[in-house]
Design a protein around this motif. Structure first.
Motif, PDB file in Angstrom:
ATOM      1  N   UNK A 292       0.834  -1.207   0.000  1.00 51.91           N
ATOM      2  CA  UNK A 292       0.000   0.000   0.000  1.00 51.91           C
ATOM      3  C   UNK A 292       0.864   1.250   0.000  1.00 51.91           C
ATOM      4  N   UNK A 293       1.812   1.324   0.940  1.00 54.05           N
ATOM      5  CA  UNK A 293       2.672   2.493   1.027  1.00 54.05           C
ATOM      6  C   UNK A 293       3.660   2.599  -0.115  1.00 54.05           C
ATOM      7  N   UNK A 294       3.993   1.466  -0.726  1.00 50.09           N
ATOM      8  CA  UNK A 294       4.956   1.492  -1.822  1.00 50.09           C
ATOM      9  C   UNK A 294       4.332   1.998  -3.122  1.00 50.09           C
ATOM     10  N   UNK A 295       3.121   1.546  -3.426  1.00 47.01           N
ATOM     11  CA  UNK A 295       2.546   1.811  -4.736  1.00 47.01           C
ATOM     12  C   UNK A 295       1.471   2.904  -4.718  1.00 47.01           C
ATOM     13  N   UNK A 296       0.779   3.066  -3.578  1.00 42.88           N
ATOM     14  CA  UNK A 296      -0.308   4.038  -3.535  1.00 42.88           C
ATOM     15  C   UNK A 296      -0.187   4.879  -2.261  1.00 42.88           C
ATOM     16  N   UNK A 297      -0.853   4.444  -1.195  1.00 41.75           N
ATOM     17  CA  UNK A 297      -0.801   5.186   0.066  1.00 41.75           C
ATOM     18  C   UNK A 297      -0.979   4.215   1.223  1.00 41.75           C
ATOM     19  N   UNK A 323      -2.622  -4.606  -5.258  1.00 36.87           N
ATOM     20  CA  UNK A 323      -1.508  -3.662  -5.268  1.00 36.87           C
ATOM     21  C   UNK A 323      -0.176  -4.399  -5.181  1.00 36.87           C
ATOM     22  N   UNK A 324      -0.141  -5.472  -4.406  1.00 40.84           N
ATOM     23  CA  UNK A 324       1.091  -6.235  -4.264  1.00 40.84           C
ATOM     24  C   UNK A 324       1.493  -6.908  -5.568  1.00 40.84           C
ATOM     25  N   UNK A 325       0.524  -7.372  -6.347  1.00 46.89           N
ATOM     26  CA  UNK A 325       0.837  -7.964  -7.649  1.00 46.89           C
ATOM     27  C   UNK A 325       1.459  -6.924  -8.574  1.00 46.89           C
ATOM     28  N   UNK A 326       0.914  -5.707  -8.537  1.00 47.50           N
ATOM     29  CA  UNK A 326       1.478  -4.620  -9.327  1.00 47.50           C
ATOM     30  C   UNK A 326       2.904  -4.313  -8.859  1.00 47.50           C
ATOM     31  N   UNK A 331       8.779  -3.767  -9.459  1.00 45.90           N
ATOM     32  CA  UNK A 331      10.054  -4.016  -8.781  1.00 45.90           C
ATOM     33  C   UNK A 331      11.038  -4.738  -9.695  1.00 45.90           C
ATOM     34  N   UNK A 332      10.600  -5.778 -10.372  1.00 46.03           N
ATOM     35  CA  UNK A 332      11.488  -6.551 -11.229  1.00 46.03           C
ATOM     36  C   UNK A 332      12.017  -5.706 -12.386  1.00 46.03           C
TER      37      UNK A 332
END
Length: 562
Positions: A292-297, A323-326, A331-332
């Motif tokens: 959540x904090x990495x990709x959005x909020x 969100x984690x799948x995204x 990341x890769x």
């Protein structure tokens, strides 16, 4: 046997005794020899972590002042604002403070910074905004120790700011109403190993004690928060010894019996079917919370962790899962690009204006693991600054590396395993040079990443379900309390079956005993596991849960080259 310098494993590591030499041919000798090597006994308190053995929270510097102020606010009906952070430690800590203080009757608000727009730390603007609303008490979680401007603004506005944090401080401390941080030079509470959520939990313990002293103890059991304390502690890669061992031990029990509404929803979406372990947290729960904090909020994760509404929790958990799948895909790609840009550089410090703020830390972690030394990966902020995330490996202290580069950082924070800061574009070269020099200084004594520690050499006759069950008493396993590593010598590979997901099943024999081996992600070990070969394998003796738990298997981690 002795581990000579010329005997390496397939992964390029040299073996060394973790404690002292131990050879055992039966399970009893193996167990009691292990206890002796680790300085333990059957009745040691290490094997029976008790909440009653947690230290007195008032032994932490500034705790009396902090708890007294919160108690006054609760009694007088003052609103309280929580300044959280966007990672798993920050949002879990925010969630436990919000949940407990609301249960105590307080009107509680919170704010979580945006990773790309705000970065780590407490901003001056949020402090001013909260103070202007009429609130006079704020509590930080997992942040604040290096937020001098925010603390100065709070003091100027008559806003009482209590810092709860664990990050390495500067030589001087900010002027806050109270600063709870075991890493303070004048503190050292709980061996300086607590995460931010752990510090916040001890603040609540102190507040509950003072409320009880005046006959106002809330009808809320703080043990209900331990599932989130455990997840935060594991997610932030804290040492699982001492106080943290107690917190995580009981937090895991909570996760497996009475998880909070949000944690239950997260385990459901993550398809956690077996008993929750440290590994479950690290691979299934923490990444989804961090996403959540990495990709959005990070607010979405915090709301999931604090809600009592099952439908809301399920919806938020599903959002975190997507969100984690995204996050994994992005990341890769950043890691691939970073590798290409670095080429053969000895200094793993790189940035790009197109990289996503939420994954640069993960990319740095991948670089550090692959190359065996710390890495700094950054993105460019809207203001044109470079915000870097640092990761390392065993033997290095990231917080200290940042301190040694502080002349070229506008702001920073970190602990042993991770950290970050901001570099002005025109100071990048200077930062990179200082980073390389700091690594070289620490690296002179940081060679243990090439060492594989062995607890003992087992004969095949020691491989017994009774020993496997006793070894489970060392859980929860993790940093500073690693799995027990055994070496089995002279094993013949009688059979090999390659399964889906890079898993291989082996049948090993010494000519008298047959042992089931399992290998996850064989990689470089693949060619060394051909049927008919005689090998010496390093790994862990486990119960085979897939066959009902009554059988044993040897999880192969590495192979010793003859």
């Amino acid at each position: 046997m002795s581990f000579s310098a010329d005997r390496l494993t397939v992964k390029g590591r040299q073996l060394a005794w973790r404690n002292k030499p131990l050879h055992a041919n039966d399970p009893a000798d193996a167990w009691y020899g292990l206890l002796d090597a680790r300085g333990l006994t059957e009745s040691d308190s290490f094997f029976s972590p008790r909440l009653a053995d947690l230290p007195d929270p008032f032994a932490m510097q500034d705790m009396e002042r902090a708890a007294g102020r919160v108690v006054t606010a609760l009694i007088d009906g003052e609103p309280i604002h929580i300044f959280g952070d966007f990672d798993a430690d920050g949002v879990n800590g925010t969630a436990i403070l919000v949940s407990a203080l609301r249960a105590a009757g307080a009107h509680v608000t919170f704010s979580i910074p945006h990773r790309a727009d705000d970065g780590h730390g407490i901003g001056v603007e949020p402090v001013c905004r909260v103070a202007e609303s009429g609130c006079r008490l704020g509590i930080s979680v997992d942040t604040g120790t290096t937020c001098f401007d925010a603390c100065d603004a709070a003091t100027r506005l008559g806003f009482d700011l209590i810092i709860t944090d664990h990050h390495l401080p500067d030589e001087t401390l900010p002027v806050a109403f109270a600063l709870l941080n075991p890493a303070r030079h004048d503190c050292g509470f709980a061996g300086r190993v607590l995460c931010g959520t752990g510090v916040a939990f001890f603040l609540l313990m102190a507040v509950w004690k003072r409320l009880a002293d005046c006959g106002r103890r809330p009808d809320f059991d703080l043990r209900a928060l331990l599932d989130r304390v455990a997840v935060a502690t594991v997610a932030d890669v804290m040492d699982l010894t001492g106080v943290n061992r107690i917190l995580v031990f009981h937090g895991l029990q909570r996760l497996n019996s009475h998880p909070s509404v949000g944690m239950a929803a997260l385990m459901e979406i993550a398809r956690v079917k077996k008993a929750v372990t440290v590994e479950t947290i690290g691979f299934y729960l923490a990444p989804r919370i961090n996403a959540a904090g990495r990709m959005q909020h990070g607010e979405a994760a915090m709301r999931m962790l604090s809600t009592e509404d099952t439908a809301e929790a399920a919806a938020l958990a599903a959002e975190l899962d997507a969100t984690n799948k995204q996050r994994r895909q992005v990341e890769m790609e950043v890691f691939r690009q970073a590798e290409a840009k670095l080429e053969d550089s000895d200094v793993l410090a790189i940035y790009d204006e197109g990289w996503h703020a939420g994954v640069v830390g993960l990319a740095a972690g991948r670089l550090a693991r692959k190359h065996g030394r710390p890495a700094a990966v950054g993105f460019v902020t809207p203001e044109g600054d470079i915000r870097v995330s640092l990761r390392g490996r065993s033997g290095f202290h990231i917080g200290e590396l940042l301190n040694q580069c502080s002349d070229f950082l506008e702001g920073f924070g970190g602990h042993a395993g991770a950290g970050g800061g901001t570099v002005k574009m025109n100071r990048w070269h200077d930062f990179r040079t200082a980073f390389a020099a700091a690594i070289a200084r620490q690296g002179a004594s940081a060679t243990d990443h090439m060492i594989e520690h062995v607890d003992g050499v087992l004969g095949a006759g020691a491989m017994h379900i009774g020993l496997a069950e006793r070894l489970m008493r060392f859980e929860p396993l993790g940093r500073a309390n690693p799995p027990v590593q055994w070496l089995l010598e002279g094993m013949h590979i009688a059979e090999r079956r390659d399964l889906k997901g890079g898993v291989s099943r082996l049948k090993l024999t010494d000519g008298h005993h047959r042992i089931d081996g399992i290998v996850f992600g064989a990689g470089a070990m693949g060619d060394a596991m051909a049927v008919g070969l005689s090998i010496s394998v390093l790994g862990q003796l486990q119960r085979d849960e897939w066959r009902g738990g009554d059988a044993i298997q040897f999880a192969v981690e590495d192979i010793l080259i003859r």
